[in-house]
Design a protein around this motif. Structure first.
Motif, PDB file in Angstrom:
ATOM      1  N   ALA A   1      10.910  -1.521  28.455  1.00  0.00           N
ATOM      2  CA  ALA A   1      10.664  -1.051  27.090  1.00  0.00           C
ATOM      3  C   ALA A   1      10.261   0.420  27.079  1.00  0.00           C
ATOM      4  N   LEU A   2       9.469   0.828  28.035  1.00  0.00           N
ATOM      5  CA  LEU A   2       9.054   2.221  28.141  1.00  0.00           C
ATOM      6  C   LEU A   2      10.240   3.119  28.473  1.00  0.00           C
ATOM      7  N   ASN A   3      11.089   2.662  29.381  1.00  0.00           N
ATOM      8  CA  ASN A   3      12.287   3.432  29.730  1.00  0.00           C
ATOM      9  C   ASN A   3      13.194   3.599  28.523  1.00  0.00           C
ATOM     10  N   ARG A   4      13.401   2.515  27.777  1.00  0.00           N
ATOM     11  CA  ARG A   4      14.274   2.578  26.603  1.00  0.00           C
ATOM     12  C   ARG A   4      13.684   3.476  25.522  1.00  0.00           C
ATOM     13  N   LYS A   5      12.394   3.370  25.319  1.00  0.00           N
ATOM     14  CA  LYS A   5      11.738   4.194  24.305  1.00  0.00           C
ATOM     15  C   LYS A   5      11.871   5.675  24.627  1.00  0.00           C
ATOM     16  N   SER A   6      11.829   6.014  25.906  1.00  0.00           N
ATOM     17  CA  SER A   6      11.910   7.427  26.301  1.00  0.00           C
ATOM     18  C   SER A   6      13.258   8.051  25.951  1.00  0.00           C
ATOM     19  N   LEU A   7      14.300   7.223  25.777  1.00  0.00           N
ATOM     20  CA  LEU A   7      15.621   7.750  25.425  1.00  0.00           C
ATOM     21  C   LEU A   7      15.664   8.310  24.011  1.00  0.00           C
ATOM     22  N   LEU A   8      14.770   7.830  23.151  1.00  0.00           N
ATOM     23  CA  LEU A   8      14.809   8.223  21.747  1.00  0.00           C
ATOM     24  C   LEU A   8      14.564   9.719  21.553  1.00  0.00           C
ATOM     25  N   GLN A   9      13.839  10.337  22.477  1.00  0.00           N
ATOM     26  CA  GLN A   9      13.545  11.760  22.322  1.00  0.00           C
ATOM     27  C   GLN A   9      14.795  12.636  22.446  1.00  0.00           C
ATOM     28  N   TYR A  10      15.872  12.094  22.990  1.00  0.00           N
ATOM     29  CA  TYR A  10      17.112  12.862  23.150  1.00  0.00           C
ATOM     30  C   TYR A  10      18.101  12.609  22.013  1.00  0.00           C
ATOM     31  N   LEU A  11      17.711  11.770  21.051  1.00  0.00           N
ATOM     32  CA  LEU A  11      18.569  11.412  19.933  1.00  0.00           C
ATOM     33  C   LEU A  11      18.067  12.049  18.644  1.00  0.00           C
ATOM     34  N   PRO A  12      18.893  12.114  17.604  1.00  0.00           N
ATOM     35  CA  PRO A  12      18.398  12.570  16.305  1.00  0.00           C
ATOM     36  C   PRO A  12      17.196  11.736  15.857  1.00  0.00           C
ATOM     37  N   LYS A  13      16.317  12.310  15.061  1.00  0.00           N
ATOM     38  CA  LYS A  13      15.028  11.700  14.737  1.00  0.00           C
ATOM     39  C   LYS A  13      15.151  10.307  14.129  1.00  0.00           C
ATOM     40  N   GLN A  14      16.123  10.076  13.290  1.00  0.00           N
ATOM     41  CA  GLN A  14      16.231   8.800  12.589  1.00  0.00           C
ATOM     42  C   GLN A  14      17.036   7.752  13.368  1.00  0.00           C
ATOM     43  N   ALA A  15      17.544   8.117  14.511  1.00  0.00           N
ATOM     44  CA  ALA A  15      18.440   7.204  15.228  1.00  0.00           C
ATOM     45  C   ALA A  15      17.684   6.106  15.964  1.00  0.00           C
ATOM     46  N   LYS A  16      18.258   4.913  15.945  1.00  0.00           N
ATOM     47  CA  LYS A  16      17.776   3.788  16.735  1.00  0.00           C
ATOM     48  C   LYS A  16      18.906   3.353  17.666  1.00  0.00           C
ATOM     49  N   ILE A  17      18.529   2.883  18.842  1.00  0.00           N
ATOM     50  CA  ILE A  17      19.543   2.472  19.814  1.00  0.00           C
ATOM     51  C   ILE A  17      19.878   1.000  19.621  1.00  0.00           C
ATOM     52  N   GLN A  18      21.151   0.722  19.397  1.00  0.00           N
ATOM     53  CA  GLN A  18      21.619  -0.662  19.321  1.00  0.00           C
ATOM     54  C   GLN A  18      22.035  -1.115  20.713  1.00  0.00           C
ATOM     55  N   TRP A  19      21.341  -2.140  21.210  1.00  0.00           N
ATOM     56  CA  TRP A  19      21.639  -2.703  22.518  1.00  0.00           C
ATOM     57  C   TRP A  19      22.514  -3.937  22.357  1.00  0.00           C
ATOM     58  N   PHE A  20      23.182  -4.317  23.447  1.00  0.00           N
ATOM     59  CA  PHE A  20      24.134  -5.423  23.396  1.00  0.00           C
ATOM     60  C   PHE A  20      23.903  -6.406  24.541  1.00  0.00           C
ATOM     61  N   GLU A  21      24.237  -7.653  24.290  1.00  0.00           N
ATOM     62  CA  GLU A  21      24.312  -8.647  25.352  1.00  0.00           C
ATOM     63  C   GLU A  21      25.768  -8.688  25.801  1.00  0.00           C
ATOM     64  N   GLN A  22      26.041  -8.098  26.939  1.00  0.00           N
ATOM     65  CA  GLN A  22      27.405  -7.949  27.424  1.00  0.00           C
ATOM     66  C   GLN A  22      27.799  -9.175  28.257  1.00  0.00           C
ATOM     67  N   VAL A  23      28.925  -9.770  27.919  1.00  0.00           N
ATOM     68  CA  VAL A  23      29.312 -11.047  28.533  1.00  0.00           C
ATOM     69  C   VAL A  23      30.671 -10.976  29.232  1.00  0.00           C
ATOM     70  N   HIS A  24      31.164  -9.767  29.480  1.00  0.00           N
ATOM     71  CA  HIS A  24      32.453  -9.553  30.147  1.00  0.00           C
ATOM     72  C   HIS A  24      33.609 -10.166  29.344  1.00  0.00           C
ATOM     73  N   GLY A  25      33.486 -10.088  28.032  1.00  0.00           N
ATOM     74  CA  GLY A  25      34.550 -10.546  27.143  1.00  0.00           C
ATOM     75  C   GLY A  25      35.261  -9.372  26.508  1.00  0.00           C
ATOM     76  N   ASN A  26      35.883  -9.608  25.338  1.00  0.00           N
ATOM     77  CA  ASN A  26      36.595  -8.520  24.664  1.00  0.00           C
ATOM     78  C   ASN A  26      36.249  -8.431  23.184  1.00  0.00           C
ATOM     79  N   HIS A  27      35.095  -8.982  22.816  1.00  0.00           N
ATOM     80  CA  HIS A  27      34.677  -8.893  21.416  1.00  0.00           C
ATOM     81  C   HIS A  27      34.197  -7.478  21.099  1.00  0.00           C
ATOM     82  N   VAL A  28      34.660  -6.948  19.968  1.00  0.00           N
ATOM     83  CA  VAL A  28      34.279  -5.612  19.509  1.00  0.00           C
ATOM     84  C   VAL A  28      33.462  -5.765  18.234  1.00  0.00           C
TER      85      VAL A  28
END
Length: 277
Positions: free
Chosen positions: A72-99
């Protein structure tokens, strides 16, 4: 951007000012504690150090057994490199082809191996530890996409499925391919080569035969080049503006996580978002 970049963040020189993108590696950040400093009552000091060393620093994966607070700390630290209002959308990747087409941020990870957004407050993050991260945008900078390019998603046409859902023509799309397992490190069997070559004979150039010392000498194995496979697919779809960071995750243990090399390991993240000018 005035923020000084640490060694574990690589900004991507995107050809439009309306898009911001970067990729991470496993090198430590200034905020991180030495191995063993995070407490876990279920682990002895020795076991804790062994456990944490598998993730060693800037792990972005919350599903691999690492300390949840650490991730959680590592992920939070990424926000400082993004625009102020941006939130990071994370994904559960399952090696499929859903977009997934992401209209609004969801706190829970979305099950998908690729995503598109036109929302300037959402950054898309793809996690990898040998698979190929692919980031896309149009030249105007009004939509972005991120793709988890393992061999299974690539063989299931995840790039084509993503581009089909974008509002841009392929000739207007810019692509970036990041670090993945290298062309002389990714061992696959005949069945994997056949899957791609049945799609097109052009893919045969992405496979180099060899005899594995760890298998039956009668069984032919291949080195597979994920970047070459993805590049062929992009070019065949009409995407000609392609950038590549060709580092091999397997070969560079100090800098990158590699599932093939270590099995128990962390994840890097490749992140892309729109930004206002």
């Amino acid at each position: 951007m005035t923020t000084k970049l640490p060694d574990n963040i690589t900004m991507i020189n995107w050809p439009t000012d309306h898009v911001l993108a970067f990729t991470t590696n496993r090198l430590p950040s200034p905020h991180q504690l030495p191995v063993g400093n995070l407490q876990d009552s279920s682990l002895t000091t020795l076991k804790q150090k062994e456990h944490r060393s598998a993730f060693s620093a800037f792990n972005q994966g919350d599903h691999v057994g690492d300390c949840a607070e650490h991730v959680a700390l590592n992920r939070k630290s990424l926000l400082q490199y993004l625009p102020k209002q941006a939130k990071i959308q994370w994904f559960e990747q399952v090696h499929g082809n859903h977009v997934a087409e992401v209209l609004n941020y969801e706190n829970k990870a979305i099950v998908a191996d690729a995503a598109i957004t036109r929302n300037p407050h959402i950054a898309l993050a793809i996690m990898t530890a040998d698979c190929l991260p692919i980031l896309l945008s149009n030249k105007e900078g009004s939509e972005v996409a991120a793709i988890h390019g393992g061999w299974r998603p690539l063989s299931s046409n995840i790039i084509a499925r993503t581009i089909t859902k974008m509002h841009s023509s392929p000739s207007d799309i810019v692509a970036w391919m990041g670090p993945c397992i290298g062309a002389k490190r990714f061992e696959v069997g005949q069945e994997v080569k056949d899957i791609f070559c049945q799609m097109s004979a052009d893919f045969s150039a992405a496979f180099s035969p060899f005899k594995s010392t760890l298998s039956d000498l009668k069984e032919l194995k291949y080195w597979a080049d994920l970047q070459h496979i993805a590049k062929l697919q992009l070019l065949n779809l009409g995407v000609n503006n392609i950038m590549q960071l060709g580092d091999c995750t397997y070969s560079n243990k100090e800098k990158y996580y590699s599932y093939r090399r270590d099995n128990i390991t962390g994840r890097m993240a490749s992140v892309i978002c729109l930004k206002s000018i």
